[in-house]
Design a protein around this motif. Sequence first.
Motif, PDB file in Angstrom:
ATOM      1  N   GLY A   1       0.791  -1.222   0.000  1.00 11.65           N
ATOM      2  CA  GLY A   1       0.000   0.000   0.000  1.00 11.65           C
ATOM      3  C   GLY A   1       0.822   1.269   0.000  1.00 11.65           C
ATOM      4  N   GLY A   2       2.112   1.137   0.185  1.00 11.91           N
ATOM      5  CA  GLY A   2       2.989   2.303   0.227  1.00 11.91           C
ATOM      6  C   GLY A   2       3.412   2.779  -1.154  1.00 11.91           C
ATOM      7  N   SER A   3       4.292   3.783  -1.164  1.00  7.77           N
ATOM      8  CA  SER A   3       4.752   4.398  -2.409  1.00  7.77           C
ATOM      9  C   SER A   3       6.266   4.512  -2.428  1.00  7.77           C
ATOM     10  CB  SER A   3       4.151   5.805  -2.558  1.00  7.77           C
ATOM     11  OG  SER A   3       2.743   5.762  -2.637  1.00  7.77           O
ATOM     12  N   LEU A   4       6.797   4.498  -3.621  1.00  5.97           N
ATOM     13  CA  LEU A   4       8.214   4.769  -3.868  1.00  5.97           C
ATOM     14  C   LEU A   4       8.324   5.524  -5.178  1.00  5.97           C
ATOM     15  CD1 LEU A   4      10.205   1.470  -3.082  1.00  5.97           C
ATOM     16  CD2 LEU A   4      10.381   3.638  -1.851  1.00  5.97           C
ATOM     17  N   LYS A   5       9.366   6.331  -5.302  1.00  6.28           N
ATOM     18  CA  LYS A   5       9.639   7.001  -6.570  1.00  6.28           C
ATOM     19  C   LYS A   5      11.053   6.663  -7.006  1.00  6.28           C
ATOM     20  CE  LYS A   5       9.250  11.391  -9.007  1.00  6.28           C
ATOM     21  NZ  LYS A   5       8.850  12.828  -8.913  1.00  6.28           N
ATOM     22  N   LEU A   6      11.170   6.004  -8.134  1.00  8.67           N
ATOM     23  CA  LEU A   6      12.463   5.665  -8.700  1.00  8.67           C
ATOM     24  C   LEU A   6      12.925   6.778  -9.640  1.00  8.67           C
ATOM     25  CD1 LEU A   6      11.931   1.902  -9.608  1.00  8.67           C
ATOM     26  CD2 LEU A   6      12.593   2.908  -7.423  1.00  8.67           C
ATOM     27  N   SER A   7      14.223   6.978  -9.666  1.00 11.50           N
ATOM     28  CA  SER A   7      14.833   7.933 -10.585  1.00 11.50           C
ATOM     29  C   SER A   7      15.908   7.234 -11.396  1.00 11.50           C
ATOM     30  CB  SER A   7      15.464   9.098  -9.816  1.00 11.50           C
ATOM     31  OG  SER A   7      14.512   9.791  -9.046  1.00 11.50           O
ATOM     32  N   CYS A   8      16.113   7.719 -12.603  1.00 11.71           N
ATOM     33  CA  CYS A   8      17.177   7.194 -13.462  1.00 11.71           C
ATOM     34  C   CYS A   8      17.830   8.385 -14.158  1.00 11.71           C
ATOM     35  CB  CYS A   8      16.629   6.209 -14.474  1.00 11.71           C
ATOM     36  SG  CYS A   8      17.816   5.698 -15.737  1.00 11.71           S
ATOM     37  N   ALA A   9      19.086   8.611 -13.845  1.00 12.20           N
ATOM     38  CA  ALA A   9      19.824   9.723 -14.433  1.00 12.20           C
ATOM     39  C   ALA A   9      20.670   9.211 -15.587  1.00 12.20           C
ATOM     40  CB  ALA A   9      20.707  10.370 -13.371  1.00 12.20           C
ATOM     41  N   GLY A  10      20.522   9.856 -16.735  1.00 15.34           N
ATOM     42  CA  GLY A  10      21.270   9.460 -17.917  1.00 15.34           C
ATOM     43  C   GLY A  10      22.395  10.419 -18.219  1.00 15.34           C
ATOM     44  N   SER A  11      23.496   9.887 -18.775  1.00  9.49           N
ATOM     45  CA  SER A  11      24.615  10.714 -19.184  1.00  9.49           C
ATOM     46  C   SER A  11      25.354  10.031 -20.324  1.00  9.49           C
ATOM     47  CB  SER A  11      25.570  10.979 -18.011  1.00  9.49           C
ATOM     48  OG  SER A  11      26.100   9.773 -17.525  1.00  9.49           O
ATOM     49  N   GLY A  12      26.073  10.831 -21.092  1.00 11.12           N
ATOM     50  CA  GLY A  12      26.860  10.271 -22.179  1.00 11.12           C
ATOM     51  C   GLY A  12      26.107  10.111 -23.486  1.00 11.12           C
ATOM     52  N   PHE A  13      24.890  10.597 -23.533  1.00 12.66           N
ATOM     53  CA  PHE A  13      24.097  10.540 -24.760  1.00 12.66           C
ATOM     54  C   PHE A  13      23.087  11.682 -24.731  1.00 12.66           C
ATOM     55  CE2 PHE A  13      20.071   8.655 -23.127  1.00 12.66           C
ATOM     56  CZ  PHE A  13      20.485   8.276 -21.852  1.00 12.66           C
ATOM     57  N   THR A  14      22.449  11.916 -25.890  1.00 13.89           N
ATOM     58  CA  THR A  14      21.451  12.987 -25.982  1.00 13.89           C
ATOM     59  C   THR A  14      20.126  12.459 -25.457  1.00 13.89           C
ATOM     60  OG1 THR A  14      22.614  13.851 -27.914  1.00 13.89           O
ATOM     61  CG2 THR A  14      20.396  14.715 -27.479  1.00 13.89           C
TER      62      THR A  14
END
Length: 122
Positions: A14-27
């Motif tokens: 019932g809980g929440s999470l927020k995932l992040s994904c940081a990109g680098s090295g490309f457009t």
Amino acid sequence: VQLVESGGGLVQPGGSLKLSCAGSGFTFSNYDMSWYRQVPGKARELVAVISNAGGSPNYADSVKGRFTISRDNADNTVYLQMNSLKPEDTAVYYCNALSPSSGWPPRRYTYWGQGTQVTVSS
């Protein structure tokens, strides 16, 4: 090309999470971005996808109405907001970048992050 996921962890049902994904090295703004997940012994499953400009999000039936994918092209980051989490959402979550078509014959290139563990348990 580098994709770095963060935001995983242990959460109660019932809980929440927020995932992040940081990109680098490309457009980043040229690439369609997706989130996949995988549990041991099973194939990697597509969870959500968003086009390069941020439109046309699509979701697996199992997460529709609970998960939201979004992106910030100015910050080279894609997100996965996960609400109403269930034990069956437990998996390693992977970020994926898919390039635009290029060359002849047309080809697309795909890149993966290292994954972040999400565990839903009481």
